[in-house]
Design an enzyme around this catalytic site. Structure first.
Site, mmCIF file in Angstrom:
data_model
loop_
_atom_site.group_PDB
_atom_site.id
_atom_site.type_symbol
_atom_site.label_atom_id
_atom_site.label_comp_id
_atom_site.label_asym_id
_atom_site.label_seq_id
_atom_site.Cartn_x
_atom_site.Cartn_y
_atom_site.Cartn_z
ATOM 1 N N GLU A 1 0.832 -1.212 0.000
ATOM 2 C CA GLU A 1 0.000 0.000 0.000
ATOM 3 C C GLU A 1 0.862 1.255 0.000
ATOM 4 O O GLU A 1 0.493 2.275 -0.581
ATOM 5 C CB GLU A 1 -0.972 -0.014 1.186
ATOM 6 C CG GLU A 1 -1.948 -1.201 1.206
ATOM 7 C CD GLU A 1 -2.727 -1.411 -0.096
ATOM 8 O OE1 GLU A 1 -2.911 -0.440 -0.864
ATOM 9 O OE2 GLU A 1 -3.131 -2.569 -0.360
ATOM 10 N N HIS A 48 1.659 2.063 -3.496
ATOM 11 C CA HIS A 48 0.560 2.814 -4.121
ATOM 12 C C HIS A 48 0.618 4.279 -3.671
ATOM 13 O O HIS A 48 0.437 5.198 -4.462
ATOM 14 C CB HIS A 48 -0.793 2.227 -3.700
ATOM 15 C CG HIS A 48 -1.195 0.979 -4.436
ATOM 16 N ND1 HIS A 48 -1.288 0.915 -5.804
ATOM 17 C CD2 HIS A 48 -1.560 -0.255 -3.985
ATOM 18 C CE1 HIS A 48 -1.698 -0.304 -6.166
ATOM 19 N NE2 HIS A 48 -1.858 -1.034 -5.073
ATOM 20 N N GLU A 108 -0.628 -0.800 -9.895
ATOM 21 C CA GLU A 108 -0.299 -2.080 -9.262
ATOM 22 C C GLU A 108 1.176 -2.430 -9.475
ATOM 23 O O GLU A 108 1.787 -3.094 -8.641
ATOM 24 C CB GLU A 108 -1.231 -3.168 -9.815
ATOM 25 C CG GLU A 108 -1.274 -4.447 -9.015
ATOM 26 C CD GLU A 108 -1.849 -4.296 -7.597
ATOM 27 O OE1 GLU A 108 -2.384 -3.228 -7.251
ATOM 28 O OE2 GLU A 108 -1.721 -5.260 -6.828
HETATM 29 ZN ZN ZN Z 1 -2.568 -3.020 -4.997
#
Ligand code: ZN
Length: 407
Positions: free
Chosen positions: A170, A173, A199
């Site tokens: 995360e 991201h 991703e």
């Molecule tokens: Zn992801």
């Protein structure tokens, strides 16, 4: 049971299926979910009907998550990936006893896990002045501009790496969102559009960095320091091998780096068939289980562990799944390019210095927001379109090292 919509404003929401799915999954009862899935497919067809000029109706759905990508292109990439993964996983399964993962499955106090994850995401670039990290049932990241980034993770007392790698994922991201240029903020270009690119960032940090040999050498002594009661002798080599164990399993979100792609390919194939009408909904569990056996060698005996496991179809998100595996492919391409651009990267990672990598990603990917399409950006950064080979050779290199077998 569904009223035909008489206009866009009265179109029933696809998300009504989500509640039905929660119950159906709890009871492992596909039949009770089938009418809702049928309704969501009908809505998907009506959505597709709003467009023309596509090769395959699935192109329209895919475009919402990976703009510009064609079904035929995904099919070509996935066929190549599947042909590599199936025999690779079979070989690793035959050699399963070579890798012992018991070192990460003891009881690791959550308060100390919190310290570990906080340290690691801080090293990655978590900025406490504008970021926050919270707990969630299903980890995710979100942002409200490049200076307000929010990430989550979940804790598992008997798995040392579950929260750690979800946190790194995360945070990857989050770094993408944080890296978008100030000049693009509050403009349409300041949003990211490609879920595959997004991703690729999370997977690169989670798997290539987090599960890579150099950074495992940073993590292991830190773990020994924090968990001297449970893992006083954990060494970098055992840790590195344990966190890279490949083992076919039922649940996609818990799958390892190698088997993950097959979970996604299965869903992509079934979604296309559901959309083109060649797979009747009532046959879905049976076909799911047959393909699962073929690809991963496991017998699905319970729909909750099979066709009912994911939330996506319950709210009409059809066309989303491919981006998860495409993200791995892009991460492989970026990793190959990084090897050339930062030859001393391994040494930096082994020293816990993650700044050069973060800045490279910011410079080449993050700062552009959605200024370039995925194809244009890849052309600029790696000199070509999305490809399978770099990811596969990265996996083979790592897993033949972990398993000490020829792949
Ligand atoms: Zn992801």
């Amino acid at each position: 049971m569904w009223r035909s919509p008489s206009g866009a404003g009265r179109r029933p929401s696809a998300s009504i299926g989500q509640e039905a799915w929660v119950k159906a999954r709890a009871n492992s009862d596909f039949a009770s979910f089938a009418p809702y899935l049928e309704h969501n497919l009908e809505l998907a067809h009506r959505y597709v009907d709003c467009f023309d000029g596509y090769e395959h109706p699935y192109d329209v759905l895919l475009d919402d998550y990976e703009p510009g990508m064609k079904t035929s292109e995904v099919a070509r990439l996935f066929a190549e990936l599947k042909a590599e993964l199936v025999p690779m996983i079979a070989t690793l399964s035959e050699n399963a006893e070579r890798v012992d993962e018991s070192v990460i499955h003891r009881t690791f106090a959550v308060d100390r896990q919190r310290q570990l994850v906080a340290d690691v995401v801080r090293q990655m670039g978590f900025d406490p002045s504008g970021w926050r990290m919270d707990d969630a049932v299903h980890p995710f990241a979100t942002s409200f501009g490049n200076r307000d980034v929010r990430i989550t993770t979940r804790w598992n007392e008997t798995n040392l790496v579950s929260a750690l790698y979800a946190g790194m994922h995360e945070c990857g991201h989050g770094l993408y969102e944080a890296g978008i240029a100030d000049s693009l903020q509050r403009t349409p270009l300041g949003q990211t559009e490609s879920l595959s690119l997004h991703e690729s960032q999370s997977r690169l940090w989670e798997n290539m960095v987090g599960r890579g040999r150099p950074f495992c050498g940073v993590l292991a002594p830190r773990i020994v320091e924090l968990f001297s009661d449970v893992a006083p002798t954990l060494d970098a080599e055992s840790f590195y091998r344990a966190v890279n164990r490949v083992s076919p399993s039922f649940i996609r979100v818990e799958a390892d780096e190698a088997t993950y792609g097959l979970h996604v390919i299965l869903r992509f194939e079934l979604e296309q068939q559901l959309i083109d009408g060649s797979l009747p909904i009532k046959e879905l569990p049976e076909i799911w289980n047959a393909r699962f056996r073929e690809y991963l060698g496991l017998e699905v005996t319970d729909d909750a562990l099979g066709v009912l496991q994911d939330v996506h179809w319950s709210f009409g998100a059809i066309g989303y799944f491919p981006t998860y595996a495409l993200g791995n492919l892009i991460a492989g391409q970026l990793w190959e390019r990084l090897d050339r651009d930062i030859p001393e990267l391994d040494d930096k990672l082994a020293a816990g210095e993650l700044g050069d990598l973060r800045e490279w990603l910011r410079e080449h990917i993050h700062r552009h927001g959605s200024k370039f399409s995925t194809t244009e950006l890849l052309e600029r950064v790696v000199g070509g379109p999305m490809a399978v080979a770099p990811f596969v050779s990265y996996l083979k290199r790592k897993l033949s090292d972990v398993y000490r077998v020829e792949l």
